[in-house]
Design an enzyme around this catalytic site. Structure first.
Site, PDB file in Angstrom:
ATOM      1  N   ASP A   1      -8.977  -5.199  -5.653  1.00  0.00           N
ATOM      2  CA  ASP A   1      -8.512  -4.193  -4.696  1.00  0.00           C
ATOM      3  C   ASP A   1      -9.408  -2.960  -4.781  1.00  0.00           C
ATOM      4  O   ASP A   1      -9.506  -2.324  -5.829  1.00  0.00           O
ATOM      5  CB  ASP A   1      -7.062  -3.820  -5.004  1.00  0.00           C
ATOM      6  CG  ASP A   1      -6.391  -3.039  -3.888  1.00  0.00           C
ATOM      7  OD1 ASP A   1      -7.040  -2.136  -3.329  1.00  0.00           O
ATOM      8  OD2 ASP A   1      -5.226  -3.337  -3.576  1.00  0.00           O
TER       9      ASP A   1
ATOM     10  N   HIS B   1      -7.302  -5.670  -1.086  1.00  0.00           N
ATOM     11  CA  HIS B   1      -6.164  -4.936  -0.569  1.00  0.00           C
ATOM     12  C   HIS B   1      -5.683  -5.589   0.730  1.00  0.00           C
ATOM     13  O   HIS B   1      -6.479  -6.111   1.498  1.00  0.00           O
ATOM     14  CB  HIS B   1      -6.597  -3.487  -0.300  1.00  0.00           C
ATOM     15  CG  HIS B   1      -5.492  -2.524  -0.097  1.00  0.00           C
ATOM     16  ND1 HIS B   1      -4.712  -2.065  -1.126  1.00  0.00           N
ATOM     17  CD2 HIS B   1      -5.029  -1.916   1.031  1.00  0.00           C
ATOM     18  CE1 HIS B   1      -3.827  -1.205  -0.656  1.00  0.00           C
ATOM     19  NE2 HIS B   1      -3.982  -1.112   0.646  1.00  0.00           N
TER      20      HIS B   1
ATOM     21  N   SER C   1       0.841  -1.191   0.000  1.00  0.00           N
ATOM     22  CA  SER C   1       0.000   0.000   0.000  1.00  0.00           C
ATOM     23  C   SER C   1       0.886   1.255   0.000  1.00  0.00           C
ATOM     24  O   SER C   1       1.698   1.425  -0.894  1.00  0.00           O
ATOM     25  CB  SER C   1      -0.940  -0.032   1.206  1.00  0.00           C
ATOM     26  OG  SER C   1      -1.966   0.917   1.060  1.00  0.00           O
TER      27      SER C   1
END
Length: 440
Positions: A332, A365, A242
């Site tokens: 995601d 994610h 991330s």
């Protein structure tokens, strides 16, 4: 009990629906992500736990009226959806097979490999009996804040091991090193690596590029303390997810850039490879602009677009980049998978080093935080990718050493030949002079 069973059914059905069709409303994106993340990555755990809960509620009188029956029906539908999510997570075999084929590296047995430990508690599926963890090791003090790192290393003694620096995510303003990257660092430590899970200053107190500078400080510190931790200072790689993936990508693309090394410009902050999990790779994307303008960069894109450009890995690609492995989930909801695809294409267009891409079908994610059915084969693939880079490095070092030995041997031979020629010439001259000398 019938109301309780109905409530369980409604929650389960809503969670599974959100996992298949994520919430798109702005105010629902973050809670929708957390719900989908837990549902997708823990589908098998929720299926087993949910079945046990529903059975208990039914036996306790939950089916006494229509509410309980409706709740049971919703639970059955949700259970079917969880089975579908679990099977889809196992469907990553095709992507992994393609990755191994493209990378030209050997897979780990059957691809992917799913150990029995997946039915256990996710955080306990990676055993640490042969891994030593040292927490809270300070590596620098900056702006009145002491930054620390955690060290993951094999218990067996060793020298000049490969090292990996892990950068946690959290949108640049939150996140903890204690809860991210653990499966990967533990797995690599069991295979002879030394891992460093690092802190960095967080926004809004810190303004970018402070985050990147701190990560580079950590890399420089690892090199300075290589002997202490048994690390090869010439083989350090970086990884992150991330926002940490964004920083890891920039570390790989900006080695030695004095803009990001104030006060330690001469330090070597290069890395041998970068592994980016679901990274933020294009800061010009409108999806992140509000957060970046208010909290991280603290400037408006319309007024200073060049700052967003310089902070975007996709705009910093170049021919001298180290090997990259980019990993992203196709579902995601926080970081755009399209940006990952474009970044890989852009980097492949200029880089002289390998650029690999692994897109996991149906993954959310931050999927790798859990030791789930998807995470284990992915981190095994990462380990194989990094092991291949390390083997190439060792081979190049051996070839360089051999070439140096040959060059030294040839130089010595030439020198010796020259010395012998001079000696022979001197001896010949002396002999000739002796022959012409008068006898006494």
């Amino acid at each position: 009990m019938s109301w309780a069973l109905l409530g369980v059914g409604v929650v389960a059905a809503a969670a599974v629906f959100n996992a298949y069709i994520p919430a798109r409303l702005r105010w629902l994106i973050v809670p929708g992500f957390f719900a989908a993340w837990l549902t997708i990555e823990l589908a098998l755990h929720l299926l087993i736990g949910g079945a046990a809960l529903v059975t208990w509620l039914a036996l306790a009188g939950g089916l006494s009226d229509w509410r309980g029956g409706l709740g049971l029906g919703l639970c059955v539908v949700a259970g079917g959806g969880l089975v579908g999510l679990y099977l889809r997570s196992r469907g990553g075999a095709a992507a992994l097979t393609e990755f191994y084929r493209e990378a030209g590296i050997e897979a780990v047995g059957e691809v992917p490999r799913f150990p029995r430990s997946h039915i256990a508690i996710p955080w306990l599926t990676f055993h640490r009996r042969d891994v030593e963890v040292r927490r809270g090791v300070p590596f620098c003090e900056v702006a009145g804040q002491t930054l620390c790192l955690d060290v993951y290393s094999p218990r067996a003694p060793g020298r000049r091991r490969p090292a990996i620096v892990q950068v946690h995510g959290g949108a640049w303003f939150l996140g903890f090193k204690e809860y991210q990257g653990i499966p990967l660092l533990t797995h690599l430590a069991r295979h002879g690596w030394v891992g460093f899970n690092v802190d960095y200053r967080l926004s809004p107190k810190a303004t970018f590029p402070a985050h990147l500078i701190d990560v580079k400080r950590a890399i420089a510190w690892v090199r300075e303390h290589a002997d202490e931790y048994g690390v090869d200072p010439d083989f350090i790689v970086v990884t992150g997810g991330s926002a940490g993936g964004h920083l890891a990508a920039l570390v790989g693309l900006t080695a030695g850039d004095p803009e990001y090394q104030p006060g330690f410009e001469a330090a070597d902050t290069s890395v041998r490879a970068a592994v980016v999990f679901y990274g933020v790779l294009d800061l010009k994307n409108r999806k992140y602009r509000g957060l970046l303008e208010r909290v991280v960069l603290k400037v408006r894109y319309a007024e200073h677009p060049e700052l967003f450009l310089r902070a975007s890995p996709i705009d910093r690609v170049h021919a001298g980049a180290p090997p990259f492995l980019v990993i992203h989930g196709s579902r995601d909801t926080l970081c755009a998978v399209e940006d990952a695809r474009r970044f890989v294409a852009a980097l492949r267009g200029v880089s002289h080093a390998p650029v690999r891409y692994l897109e996991m079908k149906g993954a959310e994610h931050a999927f790798d935080i859990f030791a789930s059915v998807r995470t284990v084969p992915v981190i095994e693939a990462v380990e194989r990718f990094l092991a291949a880079q390390h083997r190439d490095y060792l081979a190049s070092m051996a070839a360089s050493t051999a070439a140096s030995v040959v060059e030294s041997t040839v130089a010595d031979a030439v020198a010796n030949a020259g010395t012998n020629a001079v000696a022979a010439e001197t001896a010949g001259a002396f002999a000739a002079g002796s022959a012409q000398a008068p006898a006494t």
